[in-house]
Scaffold this active site. Structure first.
Site, PDB file in Angstrom:
ATOM      1  N   ASP A  47       0.835  -1.198   0.000  1.00  0.00           N
ATOM      2  CA  ASP A  47       0.000   0.000   0.000  1.00  0.00           C
ATOM      3  C   ASP A  47       0.870   1.249   0.000  1.00  0.00           C
ATOM      4  O   ASP A  47       1.728   1.415   0.863  1.00  0.00           O
ATOM      5  CB  ASP A  47      -0.890  -0.022   1.251  1.00  0.00           C
ATOM      6  N   TYR A  52       2.799  10.114  -0.305  1.00  0.00           N
ATOM      7  CA  TYR A  52       3.934   9.553   0.454  1.00  0.00           C
ATOM      8  C   TYR A  52       5.263   9.843  -0.261  1.00  0.00           C
ATOM      9  O   TYR A  52       6.325   9.723   0.344  1.00  0.00           O
ATOM     10  CB  TYR A  52       3.829   8.028   0.619  1.00  0.00           C
ATOM     11  N   LYS A  77      -3.118   5.921  -3.722  1.00  0.00           N
ATOM     12  CA  LYS A  77      -4.195   6.865  -3.422  1.00  0.00           C
ATOM     13  C   LYS A  77      -3.882   8.209  -4.071  1.00  0.00           C
ATOM     14  O   LYS A  77      -2.738   8.659  -4.023  1.00  0.00           O
ATOM     15  CB  LYS A  77      -4.323   7.047  -1.905  1.00  0.00           C
ATOM     16  N   HIS A 108      -7.615   9.754  -1.460  1.00  0.00           N
ATOM     17  CA  HIS A 108      -6.954   9.714  -0.161  1.00  0.00           C
ATOM     18  C   HIS A 108      -7.788  10.307   0.969  1.00  0.00           C
ATOM     19  O   HIS A 108      -7.755   9.832   2.105  1.00  0.00           O
ATOM     20  CB  HIS A 108      -5.616  10.451  -0.227  1.00  0.00           C
TER      21      HIS A 108
END
Length: 268
Positions: A47, A52, A77, A108
Site C-alpha cells: 500500500d 507519500y 491513493k 486519499h
C-alpha cells in the site's frame, strides 16, 4: 515457509489479501529495500500513496523482486483537487510504480472536487488502469454523498481502525453497501501503551502471541483487512503470522470494550 495468506473478495470479484504492507512515511531512499523485505517475508499487498512520495521505490522493489505482477496487489491513493489533475496523476503513479495498472486506486481523503476526482477513478477502472476503486477516510455523510453521485460504487473504504477507534458505525455503513472497510494504522500508530494495556497483554500471553498479533487478529477475525507498517523484517513476519490461532468470543468482547472512538491523529 511463508505464512498462509488469507483474502477478502471485493464486490467486483477481485481478491485482495487481508494483510498488506503499509509504506506511510517511509522515506523514498528506504522504500525499495523495505518493500523487498516485505515481499521476501511473504506480503503480496503493498500500500502506497501519491502524497507519500515513495511510489517509485515501491515500483523498483516490485520490478526487482521477480514476482509476477499478477501475484501482487498494489494500492495507491490520489492526492489531487479536481478531475483533470487526477487523470494526469494516475498516469504519473503508473509510471512511478512501473505498472500498467494498480489493483486498488483510492481517493486519499474527502476534499477538493470529490465528484470530479472520483469520476477520474471510475474512468481508470473502466480503462483497465485500476482493477478496483474506492476511498480512504470517508466517514458518515461523506461516504453517503459519494454513493449518491457515483456511477461505480467504491469497493473499499480505508479508515483508521484499531482497538481504540473501532469504527463500528462506518463498518455497518460499509457492509450495508457491499464495501470492504480496510484498516490503516491497525497497531494504534505504534502506541505501545495501548497495545500493552492489561486487556491485550493478557490475551496475548494466553495465546503465546505478541500484543501486535492480537490486535491484528482481532481485526482480521472480523474480516477487516489490515496494512500494518514496520521497518523490521522480524516484525513484518510477525504481522503476517496471525493465521495459526483464533481469539475466543470473550477475547473479542474484551477488546471491543476498549473503544474510545478517538483518532490517534485528529485528522478524520
Amino acid at each position: 515457509m511463508h505464512a498462509m495468506m488469507e483474502y477478502v473478495e471485493l464486490k467486483n470479484g477481485v481478491i485482495m489479501p487481508i494483510v498488506g504492507y503499509g509504506t506511510y512515511r517511509t522515506p523514498l531512499p528506504k522504500t525499495r529495500e523495505l518493500v523487498l523485505d516485505a515481499l521476501e517475508a511473504g506480503y503480496r499487498l503493498i500500500d502506497t500513496a501519491q502524497c507519500y512520495g515513495n511510489e517509485s521505490g515501491v515500483g523498483k522493489a516490485v520490478e526487482e523482486s521477480g514476482i509476477p505482477r499478477s501475484e501482487l496487489f498494489i494500492t495507491t491513493k490520489t492526492w489531487t483537487n479536481n478531475y483533470r489533475d487526477t487523470v494526469a496523476s494516475i498516469e504519473r503513479s503508473l509510471e512511478e510504480l512501473r505498472c500498467d495498472y494498480v489493483d486498488l486506486l483510492l481517493i486519499h481523503e474527502p476534499s477538493g472536487d470529490i465528484e470530479g476526482i472520483y469520476r477520474a477513478l471510475e474512468e481508470a477502472y473502466e480503462n483497465g488502469k485500476a482493477r478496483a476503486i474506492g476511498v480512504s477516510n470517508f466517514l458518515g455523510e461523506k461516504l453517503e454523498n459519494l454513493l449518491n453521485t457515483c456511477r461505480i460504487a467504491p469497493m473499499v473504504n480505508q479508515v483508521e481502525t484499531h482497538p481504540l477507534r473501532q469504527q463500528n458505525k462506518t463498518l455497518t455503513q460499509c457492509m450495508n453497501c457491499g464495501i470492504i472497510m480496510q484498516s490503516w494504522s491497525p497497531l494504534v500508530a505504534g502506541n505501545r501503551d495501548a497495545l500493552t494495556s492489561g486487556i491485550i497483554e493478557s490475551i496475548s500471553s494466553a495465546h503465546g502471541k505478541t500484543p501486535a498479533q492480537v490486535a491484528l487478529r482481532w481485526l482480521v477475525q472480523r474480516s477487516i483487512p489490515v496494512i500494518p507498517k514496520s521497518t523490521s523484517i522480524e516484525h513484518m513476519r510477525d504481522n503476517l503470522d496471525i493465521f495459526d490461532f483464533e481469539l475466543t468470543e470473550s477475547d473479542m468482547e474484551a477488546i471491543a470494550k476498549m473503544d474510545t472512538g478517538k483518532s490517534q491523529f485528529g485528522w478524520w
